[in-house]
Design a protein around this motif. Structure first.
Motif, PDB file in Angstrom:
ATOM      1  N   MET A  55       0.837  -1.190   0.000  1.00  0.00           N
ATOM      2  CA  MET A  55       0.000   0.000   0.000  1.00  0.00           C
ATOM      3  C   MET A  55       0.876   1.246   0.000  1.00  0.00           C
ATOM      4  O   MET A  55       0.438   2.334  -0.352  1.00  0.00           O
ATOM      5  N   LEU A  58       1.097   3.750  -2.822  1.00  0.00           N
ATOM      6  CA  LEU A  58       0.133   4.826  -3.037  1.00  0.00           C
ATOM      7  C   LEU A  58       0.526   6.120  -2.332  1.00  0.00           C
ATOM      8  O   LEU A  58      -0.098   7.150  -2.530  1.00  0.00           O
ATOM      9  N   PHE A  93      -7.985  -0.246   8.068  1.00  0.00           N
ATOM     10  CA  PHE A  93      -7.377   1.054   8.315  1.00  0.00           C
ATOM     11  C   PHE A  93      -7.774   1.638   9.670  1.00  0.00           C
ATOM     12  O   PHE A  93      -8.690   1.167  10.329  1.00  0.00           O
ATOM     13  N   ASN A  97     -13.467   2.811   6.960  1.00  0.00           N
ATOM     14  CA  ASN A  97     -13.708   3.411   5.645  1.00  0.00           C
ATOM     15  C   ASN A  97     -14.567   2.515   4.764  1.00  0.00           C
ATOM     16  O   ASN A  97     -14.156   2.105   3.694  1.00  0.00           O
ATOM     17  N   PHE A  99     -17.312   1.512   2.014  1.00  0.00           N
ATOM     18  CA  PHE A  99     -17.754   2.194   0.804  1.00  0.00           C
ATOM     19  C   PHE A  99     -19.149   2.747   1.039  1.00  0.00           C
ATOM     20  O   PHE A  99     -19.906   2.214   1.849  1.00  0.00           O
ATOM     21  N   PRO A 100     -19.515   3.799   0.325  1.00  0.00           N
ATOM     22  CA  PRO A 100     -20.866   4.353   0.479  1.00  0.00           C
ATOM     23  C   PRO A 100     -21.897   3.480  -0.219  1.00  0.00           C
ATOM     24  O   PRO A 100     -22.670   3.943  -1.036  1.00  0.00           O
ATOM     25  N   PHE A 109     -17.752  -6.640  -2.300  1.00  0.00           N
ATOM     26  CA  PHE A 109     -16.891  -5.897  -3.229  1.00  0.00           C
ATOM     27  C   PHE A 109     -15.620  -6.667  -3.609  1.00  0.00           C
ATOM     28  O   PHE A 109     -15.343  -6.880  -4.789  1.00  0.00           O
ATOM     29  N   ASN A 144     -27.463   1.330   3.900  1.00  0.00           N
ATOM     30  CA  ASN A 144     -26.158   1.930   3.687  1.00  0.00           C
ATOM     31  C   ASN A 144     -25.239   1.686   4.881  1.00  0.00           C
ATOM     32  O   ASN A 144     -25.658   1.775   6.032  1.00  0.00           O
ATOM     33  N   ARG A 160     -15.158  -7.230   5.413  1.00  0.00           N
ATOM     34  CA  ARG A 160     -14.871  -6.983   4.004  1.00  0.00           C
ATOM     35  C   ARG A 160     -13.508  -7.555   3.632  1.00  0.00           C
ATOM     36  O   ARG A 160     -13.349  -8.172   2.569  1.00  0.00           O
TER      37      ARG A 160
ATOM     38  N   SER B 174      -9.734   7.677   1.272  1.00  0.00           N
ATOM     39  CA  SER B 174      -9.828   6.431   2.043  1.00  0.00           C
ATOM     40  C   SER B 174     -10.646   5.372   1.298  1.00  0.00           C
ATOM     41  O   SER B 174     -10.429   4.190   1.481  1.00  0.00           O
ATOM     42  N   TRP B 175     -11.580   5.799   0.460  1.00  0.00           N
ATOM     43  CA  TRP B 175     -12.352   4.814  -0.313  1.00  0.00           C
ATOM     44  C   TRP B 175     -11.486   4.186  -1.393  1.00  0.00           C
ATOM     45  O   TRP B 175     -11.588   2.991  -1.691  1.00  0.00           O
ATOM     46  N   HIS B 177      -8.265   3.829  -1.140  1.00  0.00           N
ATOM     47  CA  HIS B 177      -7.360   2.928  -0.436  1.00  0.00           C
ATOM     48  C   HIS B 177      -8.050   1.611  -0.099  1.00  0.00           C
ATOM     49  O   HIS B 177      -7.473   0.542  -0.244  1.00  0.00           O
ATOM     50  N   ALA B 178      -9.309   1.721   0.377  1.00  0.00           N
ATOM     51  CA  ALA B 178     -10.050   0.506   0.706  1.00  0.00           C
ATOM     52  C   ALA B 178     -10.130  -0.401  -0.515  1.00  0.00           C
ATOM     53  O   ALA B 178      -9.951  -1.617  -0.418  1.00  0.00           O
ATOM     54  N   SER B 179     -10.375   0.186  -1.658  1.00  0.00           N
ATOM     55  CA  SER B 179     -10.500  -0.595  -2.882  1.00  0.00           C
ATOM     56  C   SER B 179      -9.179  -1.250  -3.274  1.00  0.00           C
ATOM     57  O   SER B 179      -9.128  -2.456  -3.538  1.00  0.00           O
ATOM     58  N   GLN B 188     -10.593  -0.762 -11.909  1.00  0.00           N
ATOM     59  CA  GLN B 188     -11.708  -1.228 -11.074  1.00  0.00           C
ATOM     60  C   GLN B 188     -12.039  -0.203  -9.999  1.00  0.00           C
ATOM     61  O   GLN B 188     -13.200   0.039  -9.689  1.00  0.00           O
ATOM     62  N   TYR B 192     -15.698   1.284 -10.071  1.00  0.00           N
ATOM     63  CA  TYR B 192     -16.668   0.842  -9.063  1.00  0.00           C
ATOM     64  C   TYR B 192     -16.692   1.692  -7.796  1.00  0.00           C
ATOM     65  O   TYR B 192     -17.604   1.567  -6.995  1.00  0.00           O
ATOM     66  N   VAL B 193     -15.672   2.507  -7.586  1.00  0.00           N
ATOM     67  CA  VAL B 193     -15.667   3.331  -6.365  1.00  0.00           C
ATOM     68  C   VAL B 193     -15.718   4.816  -6.707  1.00  0.00           C
ATOM     69  O   VAL B 193     -16.614   5.536  -6.268  1.00  0.00           O
ATOM     70  N   PRO B 196     -18.931   6.045  -9.302  1.00  0.00           N
ATOM     71  CA  PRO B 196     -20.255   6.060  -8.665  1.00  0.00           C
ATOM     72  C   PRO B 196     -20.382   7.142  -7.590  1.00  0.00           C
ATOM     73  O   PRO B 196     -21.424   7.780  -7.487  1.00  0.00           O
ATOM     74  N   SER B 197     -19.319   7.361  -6.830  1.00  0.00           N
ATOM     75  CA  SER B 197     -19.418   8.393  -5.790  1.00  0.00           C
ATOM     76  C   SER B 197     -19.397   9.795  -6.380  1.00  0.00           C
ATOM     77  O   SER B 197     -19.970  10.713  -5.813  1.00  0.00           O
ATOM     78  N   GLY B 289     -29.032   9.065  -3.185  1.00  0.00           N
ATOM     79  CA  GLY B 289     -29.650   8.270  -2.142  1.00  0.00           C
ATOM     80  C   GLY B 289     -28.770   7.109  -1.746  1.00  0.00           C
ATOM     81  O   GLY B 289     -28.624   6.781  -0.579  1.00  0.00           O
ATOM     82  N   ARG B 290     -28.160   6.513  -2.766  1.00  0.00           N
ATOM     83  CA  ARG B 290     -27.357   5.326  -2.500  1.00  0.00           C
ATOM     84  C   ARG B 290     -26.025   5.675  -1.850  1.00  0.00           C
ATOM     85  O   ARG B 290     -25.385   4.863  -1.222  1.00  0.00           O
ATOM     86  N   ILE B 291     -25.587   6.916  -2.063  1.00  0.00           N
ATOM     87  CA  ILE B 291     -24.210   7.234  -1.723  1.00  0.00           C
ATOM     88  C   ILE B 291     -24.132   8.237  -0.584  1.00  0.00           C
ATOM     89  O   ILE B 291     -23.275   9.074  -0.523  1.00  0.00           O
ATOM     90  N   LYS B 292     -25.067   8.153   0.312  1.00  0.00           N
ATOM     91  CA  LYS B 292     -25.034   9.127   1.397  1.00  0.00           C
ATOM     92  C   LYS B 292     -23.734   8.966   2.189  1.00  0.00           C
ATOM     93  O   LYS B 292     -23.284   7.877   2.471  1.00  0.00           O
TER      94      LYS B 292
END
Ligand SMILES: Nc1ncnc2c1ncn2[C@@H]1O[C@H](COP(=O)(O)OP(=O)(O)OP(=O)(O)O)[C@@H](O)[C@H]1O
Ligand SMILES: [Mg+2]
Lengths: 251, 294
Positions: A55, A58, A93, A97, A99-100, A109, A144, A160, B174-175, B177-179, B188, B192-193, B196-197, B289-292
């Motif tokens: 990581m 990045l 982390f 975090n 995802f929304p 995911f 959500n 996850r 952070s999103w 990084h999560a991906s 990807q 996918y992250v 959409p956001s 709505g989906r991405i609050k």
């Protein structure tokens, strides 16, 4: 009991631009053990952890020297795809975090991205079970993820990561944003997970290292001061600085 | 005496009053805009009263006000917007993704960035001249719908790029990084992250850009959209006119009736604009709505 080393850090140097942050770290992570990396703020714990699944790539301006061997192979060799390493070595982390997206989609995911061939909803359920979150969310999988509390979000992030069945899980201060009860939940969870996988946990909390870790590494200003079994290190530290740190005399 | 009172003079009353004053200032700023808009709408509606009917919508322009209609311009505008959108949206989003996610920070990059900002401020007639040179002449598309759509696309491209960039930049690191930590590739992660956001923000930019394009006349004049059109454009290479040009054409006639027709044309333009924007807003709400967030 034989100890098999799954990750070996060899003479690792990291600098951000011109600032040296890690100065020749040598460290072994043993299979199915919990290893804690502790040290005062800014000593390079997160940096060391991020080097273990690339990581660090990045982080802008980071230069890595030395080797990190995973199953005997240097993960910094040019023929290695970092995505492959991160697929095998999961990460959670400091700040939750998710995802929304929905709770379900969060867990699904990783499997989706990596072409999971089995039954996705079964995998999601199993991962949430293992993260100890299933009972709390089983009726609201399509809500959500940000509707969850901070502690639940963090366990969701663990679920996850678990959904990929990683061999190693890296946790960067996973409890620092959590209250004591949630922290207890997560620590309990970590102890259970040890059966299935290898865990490396970064913490600046001495008690936490003492509570959960089999092995502890003490890092100070980019140098590994001491590494060994937690029980031994907390009773008879070899280094004066370790003793000062665990008795709370600095940092 | 309480010690705090010796040390502070909170002046709460004063602060509350100031609070109220500012609230009223902001409210009146808002109302002023709304009132002007409402006045315009009422005037346009009143002027067009009795003229806006099916005959008007389904007829061709004519020298006689009773017979005149807006059909070709309506088709022209709808087709033009479709071409513009199809051309500018993917290109704009693509450019924004490249600039934000792929391009390395460099001197060259910042020069490009500044130029995109500047492009957004160039008078639209300049785009018309560019379109005339490049699309009409050089690419030999003629004075066609396609040339017009591409010109309009160029005009709104900077706005789409800049707003999409802002939206992409607003996606928390952070999103990403999560991906990546789950073994996702760069594409990807973007697909996918990030996208959409960023979508609600990108759609807002598209709404603003298309709303601007639908009312523009200047860039289409050099392209030759000013002509008196008697047929509905049937292909990309047909000549065309659009609603604002048609409206302008009518307002410049001496007879009063034509001014009423122009008002009716404005109402049609507003309805098309509203329809276009509602689609975008519906889409945006669906994703928002989906991405609050937190
Ligand atoms: N991306 C970066 N660019 C430049 N410097 C960085 C970067 N990330 C970390 N550093 C610096 O490197 C040093 C080590 O950072 P690191 O995040 O590894 O510390 P840490 O031990 O995890 O601290 P904490 O307990 O506060 O999380 C710090 O001095 C920090 O300022
Ligand atoms: Mg850290």
């Amino acid at each position: 009991m034989t100890l098999e080393s799954i990750i070996s850090v060899r003479n690792l140097h990291v600098s951000y631009r011109d600032r040296k942050v890690l100065k020749g770290i040598n460290l072994d992570i043993y299979k199915n053990r919990i290893t804690a990396i502790m040290g005062p703020s800014g000593c390079g714990k997160s940096t060391l952890l991020r080097c273990m699944n690339r990581m660090i790539d990045l982080s802008e301006g980071a230069r890595v020297g030395g080797k990190v061997l995973y199953r005997g192979e240097n993960i910094y060799s040019p023929k290695i795809d970092p995505a492959q390493i991160r697929f095998r070595i999961g990460m959670v982390f400091q700040k939750p975090n998710p995802f929304p997206k929905s709770i379900f989609e969060n867990v699904a995911f990783g499997p989706r991205i990596n072409g999971y061939k089995g039954d996705l909803s079964a995998l999601v359920e199993q991962s949430l079970q293992r993260a100890g979150l299933w009972d709390e969310v089983k009726d609201r999988l399509h809500e959500n993820a940000y509707m969850l509390s901070g502690g639940q979000q963090q366990r969701l992030c663990i679920a996850r990561a678990l959904a990929l069945e990683p061999e190693v899980l890296l946790l960067d201060e996973p409890c620092s944003a959590l209250d004591p009860i949630s922290t207890m939940h997560v620590e309990e969870l970590i102890r259970q997970l040890k059966e299935r996988l290898t865990i490396v946990i970064v913490t600046h909390n001495i008690q936490q290292a003492a509570r959960v870790a089999d092995y502890t590494a003490f890092l100070l200003q980019g140098e590994l001061v001491e590494f060994g079994e937690t029980s031994r290190m907390f009773t008879v530290p070899k280094d004066k600085r370790t003793e000062d740190f665990i008795t709370g005399r600095f940092g | 005496m309480i010690r705090q009172d010796e040390m502070f003079s909170p002046g709460l009353q004063n602060r509350q009053r100031r609070n109220r004053i500012f609230k009223w200032i902001f409210l009146s700023a808002n109302l002023l805009g709304l009132v002007v808009l409402a006045a315009l709408l009422v005037k346009v509606m009143r002027d067009s009263w009795g003229w806006l009917d099916l005959q008007f919508i389904s007829s061709f322009p004519s020298r006689f006000p009773e017979k005149a209609g807006i059909l070709p311009a309506l088709y022209g505008t709808v087709y033009l917007m479709i071409i513009t959108a199809v051309f500018a949206i993917p290109l704009g989003i693509g450019a924004a993704v490249f600039l934000e996610e792929y391009a390395k920070k460099s001197k060259f990059l910042s020069i490009i960035q500044v130029n995109i900002y500047n492009l957004a401020g160039i008078p639209s007639i300049v785009y018309g001249i560019l379109g005339l040179t490049v699309f009409v002449r050089w690419m030999m598309l003629g004075r066609s719908l396609l040339a017009g759509g591409l010109t309009m696309g160029l005009l709104i491209l900077p706005v789409i790029i800049v707003t999409a960039q802002e939206a992409i930049r607003a996606v928390p690191q952070s999103w990403r990084h999560a991906s990546y930590a789950l073994g996702a590739s760069k594409w990807q992660t973007i697909r996918y992250v990030v996208l959409p956001s960023a979508l609600p923000g990108i759609l807002t930019g598209i709404i603003l850009a298309l709303s601007r394009a639908i009312g523009e006349t200047a860039p289409l004049i050099p392209i030759g959209a000013l002509t008196f059109i008697r047929v509905i454009p049937g292909s990309l290479f047909d000549s065309f006119t659009v609603l604002p040009i048609q409206i302008y054409n009518w307002t410049s006639r001496p007879q009063d009736d034509f001014r009423a027709i122009a008002a009716a044309g404005i109402v049609v333009l507003l309805v098309v604009l509203l329809g276009m924007n509602s689609i975008a807003i519906l889409l945006r709400n669906k994703y928002q709505g989906r991405i609050k967030e937190v």
